[in-house]
Enzyme design. Structure first.
Site, PDB file in Angstrom:
ATOM      1  N   HIS A 171       0.881  -1.091  -0.043  1.00 59.18           N
ATOM      2  CA  HIS A 171      -0.035   0.109  -0.589  1.00 59.18           C
ATOM      3  C   HIS A 171       0.505   1.231   0.038  1.00 59.18           C
ATOM      4  O   HIS A 171       0.345   2.472  -0.172  1.00 59.18           O
ATOM      5  CB  HIS A 171      -1.173   0.019   1.317  1.00 59.18           C
ATOM      6  CG  HIS A 171      -2.514  -1.074   1.415  1.00 59.18           C
ATOM      7  ND1 HIS A 171      -3.432  -0.673   0.462  1.00 59.18           N
ATOM      8  CD2 HIS A 171      -1.651  -2.197   1.364  1.00 59.18           C
ATOM      9  CE1 HIS A 171      -3.872  -2.057   1.056  1.00 59.18           C
ATOM     10  NE2 HIS A 171      -3.701  -3.040   1.721  1.00 59.18           N
TER      11      HIS A 171
ATOM     12  N   LYS B  61      -9.079  13.028   4.859  1.00 56.93           N
ATOM     13  CA  LYS B  61      -8.045  11.688   4.996  1.00 56.93           C
ATOM     14  C   LYS B  61      -7.484  12.183   6.448  1.00 56.93           C
ATOM     15  O   LYS B  61      -6.814  13.472   6.819  1.00 56.93           O
ATOM     16  CB  LYS B  61      -7.516  12.571   3.741  1.00 56.93           C
ATOM     17  CG  LYS B  61      -6.626  13.393   2.871  1.00 56.93           C
ATOM     18  CD  LYS B  61      -5.918  13.101   1.972  1.00 56.93           C
ATOM     19  CE  LYS B  61      -6.567  12.985   0.721  1.00 56.93           C
ATOM     20  NZ  LYS B  61      -7.151  12.449   0.139  1.00 56.93           N
ATOM     21  N   ARG B  62      -6.729  11.363   5.931  1.00 60.19           N
ATOM     22  CA  ARG B  62      -5.578  11.722   7.444  1.00 60.19           C
ATOM     23  C   ARG B  62      -4.571  12.660   6.865  1.00 60.19           C
ATOM     24  O   ARG B  62      -4.169  13.125   6.610  1.00 60.19           O
ATOM     25  CB  ARG B  62      -4.412   9.919   7.578  1.00 60.19           C
ATOM     26  CG  ARG B  62      -5.153   9.242   7.965  1.00 60.19           C
ATOM     27  CD  ARG B  62      -4.053   7.770   8.202  1.00 60.19           C
ATOM     28  NE  ARG B  62      -3.591   7.326   6.692  1.00 60.19           N
ATOM     29  CZ  ARG B  62      -1.821   7.555   7.709  1.00 60.19           C
ATOM     30  NH1 ARG B  62      -1.132   8.263   8.251  1.00 60.19           N
ATOM     31  NH2 ARG B  62      -0.954   7.385   6.179  1.00 60.19           N
TER      32      ARG B  62
ATOM     33  N   THR C  30      -8.916   6.720  -1.894  1.00 62.86           N
ATOM     34  CA  THR C  30     -10.339   5.793  -1.947  1.00 62.86           C
ATOM     35  C   THR C  30     -11.076   7.002  -1.920  1.00 62.86           C
ATOM     36  O   THR C  30     -12.493   6.576  -2.115  1.00 62.86           O
ATOM     37  CB  THR C  30     -10.277   4.583  -1.116  1.00 62.86           C
ATOM     38  OG1 THR C  30      -9.598   5.018   0.331  1.00 62.86           O
ATOM     39  CG2 THR C  30     -10.017   3.435  -1.674  1.00 62.86           C
TER      40      THR C  30
ATOM     41  N   LYS D   7       0.001  14.375   2.292  1.00 58.55           N
ATOM     42  CA  LYS D   7      -1.475  15.061   1.468  1.00 58.55           C
ATOM     43  C   LYS D   7      -1.449  15.859   1.283  1.00 58.55           C
ATOM     44  O   LYS D   7      -2.467  16.645   0.767  1.00 58.55           O
ATOM     45  CB  LYS D   7      -2.612  13.934   2.398  1.00 58.55           C
ATOM     46  CG  LYS D   7      -2.540  12.213   2.641  1.00 58.55           C
ATOM     47  CD  LYS D   7      -2.458  11.846   3.829  1.00 58.55           C
ATOM     48  CE  LYS D   7      -2.761  10.200   4.160  1.00 58.55           C
ATOM     49  NZ  LYS D   7      -3.314   9.625   2.744  1.00 58.55           N
TER      50      LYS D   7
ATOM     51  N   LYS E 215     -14.578   8.658  -3.625  1.00 54.48           N
ATOM     52  CA  LYS E 215     -16.268   8.369  -2.921  1.00 54.48           C
ATOM     53  C   LYS E 215     -17.303   9.811  -3.526  1.00 54.48           C
ATOM     54  O   LYS E 215     -17.250   9.660  -3.952  1.00 54.48           O
ATOM     55  CB  LYS E 215     -15.934   8.314  -1.421  1.00 54.48           C
ATOM     56  CG  LYS E 215     -15.999   7.188  -1.233  1.00 54.48           C
ATOM     57  CD  LYS E 215     -15.295   6.585   0.450  1.00 54.48           C
ATOM     58  CE  LYS E 215     -14.351   5.516   0.984  1.00 54.48           C
ATOM     59  NZ  LYS E 215     -13.588   5.679   1.522  1.00 54.48           N
TER      60      LYS E 215
HETATM   61  C1  GFP Z   1      -3.102   3.966   2.276  1.00 55.66           C
HETATM   62  C2  GFP Z   1      -2.053   4.358   1.545  1.00 55.66           C
HETATM   63  C3  GFP Z   1      -3.686   4.858  -0.223  1.00 55.66           C
HETATM   64  C4  GFP Z   1      -4.149   3.978  -0.334  1.00 55.66           C
HETATM   65  C5  GFP Z   1      -4.882   2.681   1.084  1.00 55.66           C
HETATM   66  C6  GFP Z   1      -5.618   1.294   1.055  1.00 55.66           C
HETATM   67  O1  GFP Z   1      -3.920   4.495   2.698  1.00 55.66           O
HETATM   68  O2  GFP Z   1      -2.963   5.634  -1.175  1.00 55.66           O
HETATM   69  O3  GFP Z   1      -5.860   4.054  -1.067  1.00 55.66           O
HETATM   70  O4  GFP Z   1      -4.278   2.786   1.628  1.00 55.66           O
HETATM   71  O5  GFP Z   1      -4.677   1.409  -0.476  1.00 55.66           O
HETATM   72  F1  GFP Z   1      -1.362   5.854   1.378  1.00 55.66           F
HETATM   73  P1  GFP Z   1      -4.137   5.586   4.342  1.00 55.66           P
HETATM   74  O6  GFP Z   1      -4.166   4.775   5.019  1.00 55.66           O
HETATM   75  O7  GFP Z   1      -3.034   6.049   3.784  1.00 55.66           O
HETATM   76  O8  GFP Z   1      -5.472   6.365   4.121  1.00 55.66           O
END
Ligand code: GFP
Length: 810
Positions: free
Chosen positions: A357, A544-545, A652, A550, A656
């Site tokens: 990821h 987002k986080r 993701t 980001k 959405k």
């Molecule tokens: C991580 C990655 C994202 C990815 C998700 C699911 O998410 O780019 O879409 O995993 O694969 F960084 P976060 O925990 O950072 O949101």
């Protein structure tokens, strides 16, 4: 779909109220009513839940250290097709279903994208009739609850289990499993066969708590099994003859209790900056060992041949946190099933698959050898053996020493978990096209060249049932009215909406629905924060986080820029904007916390400045999570997906927003590229450095944030504001951010992209002025979002990875 009628339902409801609480409905609290309702629903599905377990098809097991489920009541009612009957029956009993929906706790057993993806995948597996189950940890405390005090993030422990338990779970003490930590391992030669003797280990009990995962309209019910760690109950006595006597003295017993219960106490916050901690390693082995033992127990119960395990079982590891699945499965096959190394290895590789990821090396897990050796002595031996054999294989290929060192699983100090995952599985996938290409060509290049056939892409997806049908029911109904219901099970059908792109009525209706979602959010903001926001303004959202890559900071600096423009020229032409943020910062991530304080201080100043005539409002919504996302996302006009290119593996949230008709404002990073490919350049706004430009800067240097600062008035103005007192009450934090940009040369290219971002925002402003055009763009986005349903993603995992080579999987 489940079959119930109103009378039968009301009767079950009343009976359940008596049996659980011995009181009448009129005296019950919302909490009690919720418990009763969930319990009645569990009764409705229970037979099916049990029956499902008898399936003989291949089973998929998805291991993830996080499952960010969100509330379950509404989505369970939707998937069972009984929301209307339940709503009406409850109404006849004077109960408002929506009150109960909102009374449910929102289990925050995940940080962000990774955990939410796992939850979407469970939903899709059940809905596609795949017998696919999750394994994870039942954390007593999920991700902390975030509060703002004077603009600072304050963390409060999450207490999702306050009501004594979770309404959807069923505890299964008869399925508890013992996981062994520490101790001594001796290998004894018994007539040429090695016997493993593990003594003086600490036995920890993994207590399973099962949550039903209900498929959409298909009567399929899978299980998410979460393990809670406990001291060993004495019933396990005979199975643990070699265990340490943890009850030796009163003090020992207390220590043991603490050790055991600590394991599933709390979820680790994630800041993409890996920090190895013993407790986290314990958590990882705890749920992996319990899960693998559980799988083997079930498999053997069916009297199947252990050598054919991979024909009936697929095990998927979500990132490297469950990587110990590999040596744990080897341990069981070798030590308990008596297979040879080669046989065991073959089965293990063919059973396990792995998803990566992130490409950020600082987020990649490594465990100190000594720590693993002490905590998991047998597992360490197996990893050493896997490494030895792998290094031999690489040497035979005559790779140079450096390359072999890079690829080895164990280096001088650590075990490299990504390397172990790649070596021990038959499939390695990235989560968006660009991400997979970066894995192949940059981060995992050595491995890709060595075994190219293992690598593949599976672009992430989202559960459209939760994020559109349930979160935005008005839009969902409009779509159904236009193109029939079929899109709910086949999201490709959303494409049919395109025929309405010039239909004024439909476009107006889309605008009206957005407006009413914005009104709903505006009401929430007013009630919660006493801030007036105008639903006619552009709702520009970044949720987002909180992480430097980001780039919430880029967004905030642009707001500051706009503010200056307005102050300098009160007639500055702009559509009114409401900037909305939602983000938690990991408690130990100081820069992220400084950015939160900066945004809150900026919001305070702007929201209270009469000179700008309400043209800008800034709202930072506390405690971002699944439930609040369901309120925010349908109300967004603009979706901010502005990560430094190459850093966001997929994203993701971007999907959405798109599905709810927001226009994406993005860098060409992660899955944004695939959104661009779907909607075309006229229906998305792109800015910023390309992936190659970022890679080149990273490899060859040549970027100077200071030069930009000195040469660009706009940049200088906003950066200076961080430290000149223009925004009050953030002296220390402003300095920290300033240093990250200027002293440490702006690692994430915020200043490099800002001019381009300002232009992109101007474009958004112009586009919004033409409402018909804007609504048409929204429609094109919705119509082309079908490919981002997690049903598509899961169908690909099933076809290319889990059921590859199985009968009927052509
Ligand atoms: C991580 C990655 C994202 C990815 C998700 C699911 O998410 O780019 O879409 O995993 O694969 F960084 P976060 O925990 O950072 O949101």
């Amino acid at each position: 779909m489940a079959k119930i009628n109103k009378n039968k339902f009301k009767q079950s409801f009343e009976t359940k109220m008596y049996s659980l609480y011995a009181q009448s409905i009129n005296d019950a609290t919302d909490e009690q009513l919720l418990n009763v309702l969930c319990s009645v629903i569990k009764d409705i599905i229970s037979k099916k839940w049990v029956d499902n377990k008898l399936d003989s098809q291949k089973e998929v097991y998805y291991f993830s250290i996080e499952f960010l489920l969100g509330r379950q009541l509404k989505s369970n009612l939707l998937n069972l097709g009984i929301e209307n009957v339940v709503r009406e029956s409850l109404k006849e009993l004077n109960i408002d279903l929506d009150n109960l929906i909102n009374a449910e706790s929102d289990p925050a057993l995940g940080n962000g994208g990774l955990g939410r993806l796992a939850a979407c995948f469970l939903d899709s597996m059940a809905s596609l009739n795949i017998s696919g189950h999750g394994y994870g940890i039942r954390y007593k405390h999920g991700l902390f609850e975030q509060k703002f005090i004077n603009g600072y993030q304050v963390e409060v422990p999450d207490n999702w289990l306050t009501q004594g338990g979770y309404v959807w779970e069923t505890v299964r003490p008869n399925k508890a499993i013992v996981v062994k930590f520490e101790g001594n391992v001796n290998l004894i030669d018994k007539n040429g066969r090695l016997e493993v003797n593990h003594t003086d280990y600490l036995p920890i009990m993994a207590m399973p708590y099962d949550i039903p995962i209900i498929g959409y309209g298909n009567n399929s019910i899978n299980t998410l099994r979460l393990f809670k760690s406990e001291v060993l109950s004495r019933d396990f006595g005979p199975l643990t003859v070699n265990a340490r006597n943890s009850y030796g003295s009163y003090e020992d017993a207390l220590k043991y209790k603490y050790y055991a219960e600590e394991i599933s106490q709390v979820l680790y916050p994630n800041d993409s900056n890996y920090a190895g901690r013993l407790l986290r390693l314990k958590q990882e082995y705890f749920f992996v060992s319990a899960g693998i033992q559980d799988i083997i127990r079930k498999y053997k119960k069916k009297k199947l041949d252990i050598k054919k395990l991979n024909e009936k079982v697929a095990i998927h590891i979500n990132d490297t946190h469950p990587t110990l699945c590999i040596p744990e499965l080897m341990r069981i096959l070798l030590d308990e099933e008596g297979l040879s190394w080669d046989e065991a290895w073959d089965i293990t590789i063919n059973t396990i698959s792995y998803t990566n990821h992130t490409i950020m090396t600082e987020a990649m897990e490594r465990w100190p050898k000594e720590m693993v050796k002490r905590l998991l002595p047998r597992i360490y031996m197996i990893i050493e053996e896997i490494n030895k054999r792998y290094v031999n294989e690489l040497e035979e290929r005559k790779y140079d020493h450096e390359k072999i060192y890079r690829m080895s699983i164990i280096d001088n100090n650590d075990i490299k978990m990504a390397n172990l995952s790649i070596v021990g599985s038959h499939s390695v996938n990235g989560v968006a096209k660009l991400h997979t290409e970066l894995l192949k060509k940059e981060v995992l290049k050595d491995f890709y060249e060595h075994e190219p056939e293992k690598f593949n892409n599976k672009t992430n997806g989202i559960a459209h049932r939760r994020w559109l049908i349930s979160a935005n029911s008005e839009l969902s109904d409009l779509i159904t009215g236009l193109i029939s219901e079929d899109w709910k099970t086949d999201t490709n059908k959303l494409k049919e909406l395109e025929i309405y792109r010039n239909n004024k009525d439909v476009l107006e209706k889309i605008g009206e629905i957005k407006y009413s979602n914005k009104e709903r959010l505006a009401k929430f903001i007013k009630e919660k924060y006493d801030i007036d926001v105008n639903p006619n303004s552009i709702f520009d959202v970044q949720v987002k986080r909180l992480h430097a890559y980001k780039r919430q900071l880029l967004n905030a600096l642009h707001i500051l820029h706009l503010y200056h423009e307005l102050l300098e020229n009160p007639n500055f032409d702009m559509e009114p904007r409401t900037f909305i943020f939602g983000a938690k910062a990991a408690p130990g991530y100081y820069l992220a916390k400084c950015i939160i304080k900066f945004i809150n201080s900026l919001a305070d100043k702007i929201n209270n400045d009469p000179r700008i005539d309400n043209k800008i409002k800034v709202v930072f919504i506390e405690n971002y999570g699944v439930s609040i996302a369901e309120l925010i996302i349908p109300a967004a006009d603009v979706s901010e997906q502005i990560s430094t290119t190459t850093k966001e593996a997929s994203g993701t949230g971007n999907m959405k927003f798109m599905m709810n008709g927001a226009i994406t404002l993005a860098t060409l990073d992660g899955a944004n590229i695939e959104i661009f490919d779907q909607v075309g350049k006229d229906n998305i706004v792109i800015f910023g450095l390309s992936a190659n430009e970022v890679l080149n800067y990273n490899k060859f240097g040549g970027y100077s944030a200071l030069d930009l600062y000195n040469s660009n008035r706009n940049i200088k103005r906003v950066v200076d504001d961080l430290i000149n007192g223009f925004i009050p009450n953030m002296e220390k934090e402003g300095r920290e951010i300033y240093d990250s940009l200027i002293t440490y040369n702006d690692e994430y290219f915020v200043l490099r992209d800002i001019e381009n971002y300002i232009e992109a925002q101007e474009k958004i402003d112009k586009l919004y002025k033409n409402k018909d055009k804007w609504n048409e763009m929204a429609l094109i986005n919705i119509a082309n979002s079908g490919v981002f349903s997690s049903d598509r993603t899961i169908a690909e995992y099933a076809h290319d990875i889990w059921f590859k080579g199985c009968e009927g999987n052509e």
